[in-house]
Design a protein around this motif. Structure first.
Motif, PDB file in Angstrom:
ATOM      1  N   SER A 277       0.994  -1.216  -0.125  1.00 27.93           N
ATOM      2  CA  SER A 277      -0.148  -0.099   0.013  1.00 27.93           C
ATOM      3  C   SER A 277       0.868   1.121   0.004  1.00 27.93           C
ATOM      4  O   SER A 277       1.588   1.354   1.114  1.00 27.93           O
ATOM      5  CB  SER A 277      -0.889  -0.070   1.316  1.00 27.93           C
ATOM      6  OG  SER A 277      -1.440  -1.181   1.340  1.00 27.93           O
ATOM      7  N   GLN A 278       0.675   2.148  -0.947  1.00 25.21           N
ATOM      8  CA  GLN A 278       1.414   3.400  -1.127  1.00 25.21           C
ATOM      9  C   GLN A 278       0.875   4.242  -0.029  1.00 25.21           C
ATOM     10  O   GLN A 278      -0.357   4.830   0.128  1.00 25.21           O
ATOM     11  CB  GLN A 278       1.192   3.899  -2.401  1.00 25.21           C
ATOM     12  CG  GLN A 278       1.887   5.344  -2.880  1.00 25.21           C
ATOM     13  CD  GLN A 278       3.217   5.343  -2.906  1.00 25.21           C
ATOM     14  OE1 GLN A 278       3.845   4.687  -3.856  1.00 25.21           O
ATOM     15  NE2 GLN A 278       3.805   5.768  -1.815  1.00 25.21           N
ATOM     16  N   ARG A 279       1.758   4.928   0.771  1.00 25.61           N
ATOM     17  CA  ARG A 279       1.546   5.841   1.659  1.00 25.61           C
ATOM     18  C   ARG A 279       1.583   7.164   1.094  1.00 25.61           C
ATOM     19  O   ARG A 279       2.548   7.273   0.028  1.00 25.61           O
ATOM     20  CB  ARG A 279       2.624   5.924   3.088  1.00 25.61           C
ATOM     21  CG  ARG A 279       2.241   4.375   3.678  1.00 25.61           C
ATOM     22  CD  ARG A 279       0.678   4.207   4.258  1.00 25.61           C
ATOM     23  NE  ARG A 279       0.584   3.410   5.141  1.00 25.61           N
ATOM     24  CZ  ARG A 279      -0.442   2.471   5.291  1.00 25.61           C
ATOM     25  NH1 ARG A 279      -1.172   2.424   4.123  1.00 25.61           N
ATOM     26  NH2 ARG A 279      -0.462   1.516   5.958  1.00 25.61           N
ATOM     27  N   PRO A 280       1.009   8.390   1.583  1.00 25.48           N
ATOM     28  CA  PRO A 280       1.205   9.554   0.845  1.00 25.48           C
ATOM     29  C   PRO A 280       2.450  10.211   0.786  1.00 25.48           C
ATOM     30  O   PRO A 280       3.104   9.877   1.836  1.00 25.48           O
ATOM     31  CB  PRO A 280       0.044  10.526   1.626  1.00 25.48           C
ATOM     32  CG  PRO A 280      -0.850   9.529   2.373  1.00 25.48           C
ATOM     33  CD  PRO A 280       0.033   8.145   2.474  1.00 25.48           C
ATOM     34  N   ASP A 281       2.928  11.162   0.095  1.00 25.46           N
ATOM     35  CA  ASP A 281       4.300  11.789  -0.265  1.00 25.46           C
ATOM     36  C   ASP A 281       4.261  12.676   1.060  1.00 25.46           C
ATOM     37  O   ASP A 281       5.572  12.944   1.445  1.00 25.46           O
ATOM     38  CB  ASP A 281       4.355  12.439  -1.374  1.00 25.46           C
ATOM     39  CG  ASP A 281       4.342  11.482  -2.746  1.00 25.46           C
ATOM     40  OD1 ASP A 281       4.796  10.252  -2.351  1.00 25.46           O
ATOM     41  OD2 ASP A 281       4.352  11.865  -3.737  1.00 25.46           O
ATOM     42  N   VAL A 282       3.426  13.073   1.708  1.00 28.06           N
ATOM     43  CA  VAL A 282       3.793  14.163   2.924  1.00 28.06           C
ATOM     44  C   VAL A 282       3.366  13.435   4.011  1.00 28.06           C
ATOM     45  O   VAL A 282       2.476  12.565   4.242  1.00 28.06           O
ATOM     46  CB  VAL A 282       2.796  15.472   2.644  1.00 28.06           C
ATOM     47  CG1 VAL A 282       3.341  16.267   1.459  1.00 28.06           C
ATOM     48  CG2 VAL A 282       1.297  15.043   2.493  1.00 28.06           C
ATOM     49  N   GLY A 283       3.977  13.762   5.172  1.00 24.14           N
ATOM     50  CA  GLY A 283       3.908  13.414   6.708  1.00 24.14           C
ATOM     51  C   GLY A 283       4.329  11.992   6.859  1.00 24.14           C
ATOM     52  O   GLY A 283       4.954  11.489   5.800  1.00 24.14           O
ATOM     53  N   ALA A 284       4.184  11.488   7.857  1.00 28.66           N
ATOM     54  CA  ALA A 284       4.828  10.171   8.271  1.00 28.66           C
ATOM     55  C   ALA A 284       4.329   9.077   7.347  1.00 28.66           C
ATOM     56  O   ALA A 284       3.049   9.233   7.199  1.00 28.66           O
ATOM     57  CB  ALA A 284       4.849  10.031   9.583  1.00 28.66           C
ATOM     58  N   ALA A 285       5.123   8.235   6.915  1.00 30.62           N
ATOM     59  CA  ALA A 285       4.559   7.015   6.105  1.00 30.62           C
ATOM     60  C   ALA A 285       4.211   6.022   7.410  1.00 30.62           C
ATOM     61  O   ALA A 285       5.062   5.190   7.787  1.00 30.62           O
ATOM     62  CB  ALA A 285       5.608   6.716   5.252  1.00 30.62           C
ATOM     63  N   LEU A 286       2.962   5.752   7.448  1.00 30.98           N
ATOM     64  CA  LEU A 286       2.725   4.775   8.553  1.00 30.98           C
ATOM     65  C   LEU A 286       2.620   3.654   8.120  1.00 30.98           C
ATOM     66  O   LEU A 286       1.852   3.344   7.051  1.00 30.98           O
ATOM     67  CB  LEU A 286       1.284   5.229   9.090  1.00 30.98           C
ATOM     68  CG  LEU A 286       1.219   6.694  10.076  1.00 30.98           C
ATOM     69  CD1 LEU A 286      -0.023   6.933  10.608  1.00 30.98           C
ATOM     70  CD2 LEU A 286       2.525   6.576  10.879  1.00 30.98           C
ATOM     71  N   GLY A 287       3.120   2.468   9.069  1.00 29.99           N
ATOM     72  CA  GLY A 287       3.009   1.091   8.617  1.00 29.99           C
ATOM     73  C   GLY A 287       1.506   0.618   8.923  1.00 29.99           C
ATOM     74  O   GLY A 287       0.700   1.243   9.477  1.00 29.99           O
TER      75      GLY A 287
END
Ligand SMILES: Cc1cc2nc3c(=O)[nH]c(=O)nc-3n(C[C@H](O)[C@H](O)[C@H](O)COP(=O)(O)OP(=O)(O)OC[C@H]3O[C@@H](n4cnc5c(N)ncnc54)[C@H](O)[C@@H]3O)c2cc1C
Length: 391
Positions: free
Chosen positions: A186-196
């Motif tokens: 799952s791609q996490r958004p480019d901004v902010g923390a990339a959450l697991g």
């Protein structure tokens, strides 16, 4: 000058095992398919090897073809699913942990808790690798597979592989080579923390000082898992003699509710979700009204039967480490004069303390099995693939 015959002691992380005189290495997908198809066509015994981190071969070695899989390449492919889906087709010879690191760098979630597991991507479906609350099965879409029976490549979907706790149809005997693995992250958004993914393992949550179910960043999750694993000798490290192993030597046994009640109250246990039983009510030859009436009765009967079978089928997973420790075997234990020993960091790992033979590893494993069986009546099953080694 003649070249030295390679040995499994050089090819596996347990560093035991005799000669592999017919070793070939495949470095491209085409080469792997050709080598495997050819070997299967000749009918000679074939042994596949990725990183050798879950294989223990006897001191006699293996006289058939040994195909070492050293292919590489990670390709992004189209996904027919969610907008945030990242589907990858990964060559079997890629390093599993290399793939996890790559995913974390790219803000792709789904395998971060599987950081630090040694070995290759192609072997990952064989025992449905898992750790710290994640399993390959939650992201696996399909594999491309050279079927030993036909020598041709076919696609096996995740349901075809019947993935379970440290098992699959491949581990249970479907013969062939996984050439490439397709998985969906799952791609996490480019901004902010990339959450697991939400943390599903109490020890990991504790190490991160959060509650189970919390999400932390992919990077933090990976770092914490790696450090937890290192504290148990569960990452390969030339400077750590406890990592000269095949990881956990035994799987956690699954027993019935009834049997679990015979164990000491403090033995850790987890109730497993039951399998849904297949129940079919035959309504052949009924009129419409009869069908409806019989249907209602059948539904109630099915419901009763379902609940009965579910109660029966509820398995209970036990802690192999607890059983070993409470059968009197502690960390660092070794048989007199043997170069095999229980890891000094984790009771579940058997280690080669330097120059051990496969026979010494097997002897210690058998000893552990017999102690646990005598104490608790539970037969521990080995997790690694044993080739020519009997326990
Ligand atoms: C220190 C340590 C920690 C570990 N921790 C974990 C853990 O947390 N969780 C876990 O699940 N496992 C763990 N393991 C076990 C091991 O890392 C995994 O099972 C891993 O997937 C094995 O990969 P490999 O390439 O080394 O497999 P190998 O040992 O090379 O092969 C394993 C089996 O798969 C077959 N195989 C290999 N490649 C293919 C292929 N391409 N197609 C078909 N069959 C193939 C082999 O013939 C063999 O039967 C650990 C091992 C070690 C040494």
């Amino acid at each position: 000058m003649t070249e030295a015959v390679p040995t499994f002691a050089d090819l596996t992380t347990m560093r035991v095992g005799g000669p592999a005189p017919h070793l070939v290495t495949a470095t491209t997908e085409e080469e792997l398919v050709a080598l495997a198809s050819h070997a299967y066509a000749t009918g000679e015994p074939v042994l596949l090897l990725g990183g050798g981190s879950n294989t223990i071969v006897s001191d006699d070695g293996f006289d058939g073809a040994v195909i070492r899989i050293a292919t590489s390449g990670i390709q992004r492919v189209a996904s027919d699913g969610r907008p945030d889906a990242v589907r990858l087709r990964v060559q079997a010879g890629e390093s599993w942990d290399g793939l996890v690191a790559y995913a974390v760098r790219n803000r792709w979630a789904g395998i971060e808790a599987l950081s630090g597991i040694p070995g290759s991507v192609g072997a990952a479906p064989v025992q449905n690798i898992g750790a710290y609350g994640q399993e390959l099965s939650s992201v696996l879409v399909a594999v491309d597979f050279v079927d030993a029976a036909t020598g041709t490549v076919r696609r096996l979907t995740a349901p075809d592989l019947e993935l379970g706790y440290r098992t699959s149809v491949l581990k249970r005997g479907l013969d062939g080579v996984v050439v490439a693995v397709e998985l969906e992250l799952s791609q996490r958004p480019d901004v902010g923390a990339a959450l697991g993914e939400p943390i599903a393992y109490a020890q990991l949550a504790h190490a991160l000082a959060v509650e189970v179910g919390t999400r932390v960043s992919l990077g933090e999750m990976r770092r914490t898992v790696l450090s937890l694993r290192a504290s148990k000798g569960m990452v390969l490290d030339d400077d750590d003699p406890d990592s000269v192993s095949a990881g956990s030597f035994f799987t956690n046994p699954i027993v019935s509710q009834h049997f679990a009640r015979t164990l000491p109250a403090d033995a850790p246990r987890w109730t497993l979700a039951p399998e849904e039983p297949d129940l079919v009510a035959s309504l052949d030859g009924e009129s419409a009204e009869e069908s409806a009436a019989v249907g209602l009765l059948a539904e109630a009967a099915v419901d009763r039967e379902f609940r009965r079978r579910r109660a029966e089928s509820e398995g209970v997973k036990l802690s192999a480490a607890w059983l070993i420790e409470h059968s009197g075997i502690s960390r660092g234990f070794g048989l007199p004069g043997s170069r095999a020993a229980i890891s000094s960091k984790h009771t579940l790992a058997i280690t080669n303390r330097g120059g051990a033979s496969a026979a010494e590893i097997a002897q210690l494993a058998s000893f552990v099995q017999s102690r646990v069986q005598a104490e608790f009546g539970v037969v521990l099953r080995p997790e690694p693939v044993l080739v020519g080694v009997e326990l």
